[in-house]
Each structure stands twice: as C-alpha cells, then as structure tokens.
Enzyme design. Structure first.
Site: not given
Length: 404
Positions: A12, A101-102
């Site tokens: 993350d 975003d992960e």
C-alpha cells in the site's frame, strides 16, 4: 482456490498523491498537504493529524486545518510513480494484481527463491524507497484479506505478518467494517444487531448471513473466521470503470459539458477494450456548484465497448439530469455489468458495420498507445481544445478523476 500454504503480500503506497507532491517539492515536507478539487482525494499524514481524510469536502478541510497546502494534482505524474512501484512488485512476485495505490503480490511457493518472505518484503520496501523516494506499508498473510489487514496495523511505512495459525485469533476482535465485503450498509445492519466485531459475526450461521446479504453472506461467514478464497489475478477485471473530473471553473456551457462527457466516455471505453470486457450498463453522475448531485444508470440494448454506442446513452442520461439552471462542478461516467468481449452483437444487417467500427477503434487505440492518448481528439471533445491544458496523455484533468 487459495491453498493452506499461500503467502500473499499487500503493498500500500502511503498517502499516495500527497506523498508524491512532498517528494517533488521538498518545501512541502512536514507540512499538511491536500490533493483534491472539491473533495480530498489524498492527504498527507500531517494533514490526517487534524482529522482530515479522503472524501472530505475541501471547505471542511480548510476549517479543520487552515494552514493546509491544497493542490489540484496531476494524474499522469502519479501514474508514473505507481507503475514504477508496481514494476518492483513484479520483480519479486510471479503474480501481481494492481489498483490505484495498492498491489497484491502472490508469493506462494517462492521461499526457495527468496528465502524468508518477510525479509523479501523488507527488500522490496527498500527498493521502492530508493527508486521513488516513497514509502509503502506491507502486510503478509495467508490470504488477501489478512495481508491487507496486517498492513493496516502498522501504517505508515510498516511491515507486519499474520501467520495462518494466528488468523482466527487475529480476526476475532477486528471491527466488522474490516471484514472484506462488509461495506457501510452491511456494517450498519450488523451494528444495529449488536454485532460490532468479526468475532461477534461468528454467532450468525451461514443461512442467517445469506438471508441478510444474499449470496455474499456465505463469503462473509468464512471471512469473519479469517478464511478468504479470493485469488490474486494478474489481470484486474473491475466491477466498474469510472472516469470523473471537476471542471476548472463551474460551467453551464452545454458544448463544454458534452465535450467533456465525450472525452470521459472515450477514456472509459478504451480501458474496457484494453481489458477485453464490454459493459452492459452506463451511469452518468453530476454535481452542481451548490453541492447538489444526481446520478442515473441505464442498461444498454446489448454489451458494447464502442465509443458512439456508449456516448449516445450517456448524452441521453446527461440531458435528463442536467435540468437546473446552476453551473456544473463535477461530471463523471461509469461503465458496469461487464461481460467478456466477443463479437459485437447485432442484427444481420448491422454486423458488417459493427465489425468496421471495432476495427476503427482498435486502430485508434493502437495510435494512442504508440503516440499518447492526446494525439487523437474528435467529436464534441474538440470543443475542449484551447480551453484545457494538454500533454501526450490527453487533456489535463483535475484530481478527482484519479480516485476512479
């Protein structure tokens, strides 16, 4: 099916957009930074200390943190950082599933290559920091859900592991909101029944959860016990494809609004074609300058990834909704209910035209892949020329488009 010896690493990116802005401008280091237009898309941990969070209106954010630095952001810059990080993930994992975003990295069976998997995760964190200057939080677990929850306990810049033998105990005291698949509505239902934790959920038999939540209830029965069979898929097939942006200035100009809608439809359709899927439903949503919003969804006559087909329905939905004499602040389009791409369905006399149209848009996609999406702009979107800044990726939109 996730096996008993599975090892999933969740990566993350910490405070994604805001952290990149702090990295690009050292003067922002240590300061509360907000990236967003209308609402917060991302904020730094310094801003979060004031109670700020993603989705909060900027007016409320300014009240809570008057000294915050507010930036609109730039989608293409963030995308480049993300791709660099995901490339590092692919260097250590044979299967990687990425989102904004992960990433989920399947490390199952790689112990002979990496040795200790926690040490491999530490090495990945160091490689990402060296390449981008950004920190990531990593969680390692026997399935996707536990890997992500492990990381949540050590944010930011942390690394944590939940072993398979500890899964049951780890899940017992987790809030119901952290059980994968329990959204806000499900959480409200469970809490109204005095069921605040995953452990308390275990008192409900699978039949009760199924009556409450339908087919997903059977999954929730397993997940509240720490068991999750969702696999890491290298090819992300999303539930929806959404493109949204705020106008640089609120507008009631029909030509500008319809031009932006055509541009957003084109971006969404290209993504669908890249993934080899076709939507069966289209939604258009808007938000006026006074904060009031509207959204309507309609089904297509047949699944299609063709820009003109989607645009025709999207324009109809826009015209039905945009009825107030108030300028628009935000406009978005969402494609959903996907099926695998195949021959476009149509009657006997439409098949030849459908084939020509598919070939045309494949050619468009090839040109844009080689030279950048902004190389081709057509139709109503031409009205945006000269009004919006452009780069090789297309028109430079405001940050809310990044959250989709």
């Amino acid at each position: 099916m996730v096996g008993p010896d599975a090892a999933i690493l969740h990566v993350d990116i910490d405070a994604f957009f805001a952290a990149i802005e702090q990295q690009r401008d050292p003067r922002l280091q240590g300061r509360p930074v907000i990236v967003g237009a209308g609402v917060i898309a991302s904020c730094s941990y310094e801003a979060r200390a004031f109670g700020l969070r993603a989705g909060m209106p900027l007016s409320e954010a300014r009240r809570l943190c008057p000294d915050a630095v507010i930036l609109e952001g730039h989608a293409q810059v963030y995308r480049c950082f993300a791709e660099e990080i995901f490339a590092r993930c692919r260097a250590v994992a044979p299967a990687v599933e990425t989102y904004l975003d992960e990433a989920y990295c399947d490390l199952t069976g790689t112990e002979r290559l990496h040795g200790d998997l926690l040490e491999a995760a530490r090495g990945l964190k160091r490689a990402i920091r060296a390449a981008t200057g950004l920190t990531v939080t990593c969680g390692l677990g026997p399935n996707r859900m536990l890997a992500k929850l492990a990381g949540k306990t050590v944010k930011p810049d942390g690394l944590a592991c939940v072993a398979a033998a500890d899964a049951d105990a780890f899940m017992r005291d987790q809030p119901v909101e952290r059980v994968a698949g329990v959204g806000h509505a499900h959480a409200r239902t469970l809490r109204s029944m005095n069921i605040p934790t995953a452990g308390a959920m275990r008192a409900l038999p699978v039949a009760a959860l199924t009556r409450l939540f339908g087919a997903p209830g059977a999954l929730l029965y397993e997940r509240c016990r720490g068991r999750d069979t969702a696999v890491v898929s290298e090819r992300e097939i999303p539930l929806t494809i959404s493109r949204e942006t705020s106008f640089h200035q609120d507008t009631a100009d029909r030509a500008e609004i319809e031009g932006m809608l055509e541009y957003l439809v084109g971006r969404a359709c290209r993504t669908a074609r890249d993934l080899g899927i076709r939507p069966r439903a289209v939604a258009v949503r808007l938000r006026y300058g006074d904060g009031e919003g509207a959204e309507t969804t309609r089904a297509l006559g047949a699944p299609s990834d063709a820009d003109p087909v989607i645009l025709w329905l999207a324009l109809e939905l826009l015209r039905r909704q945009f009825t107030r004499r108030v300028a628009l602040h935000t406009l978005g389009v969402t494609l959903s209910s996907f099926v695998p791409a195949g021959g476009e369905q149509g009657d006997l006399f439409a098949e030849r035209e459908a084939g020509r149209r598919a070939a045309l848009y494949r050619a468009f996609d090839g040109v844009r892949t080689r030279f950048g999406h902004g190389i081709l702009v057509s139709g109503r979107a031409l009205h945006l020329k000269g009004r919006l800044a452009e780069d090789e990726h297309g028109f430079v939109l405001r940050t809310p488009s990044l959250t989709k």
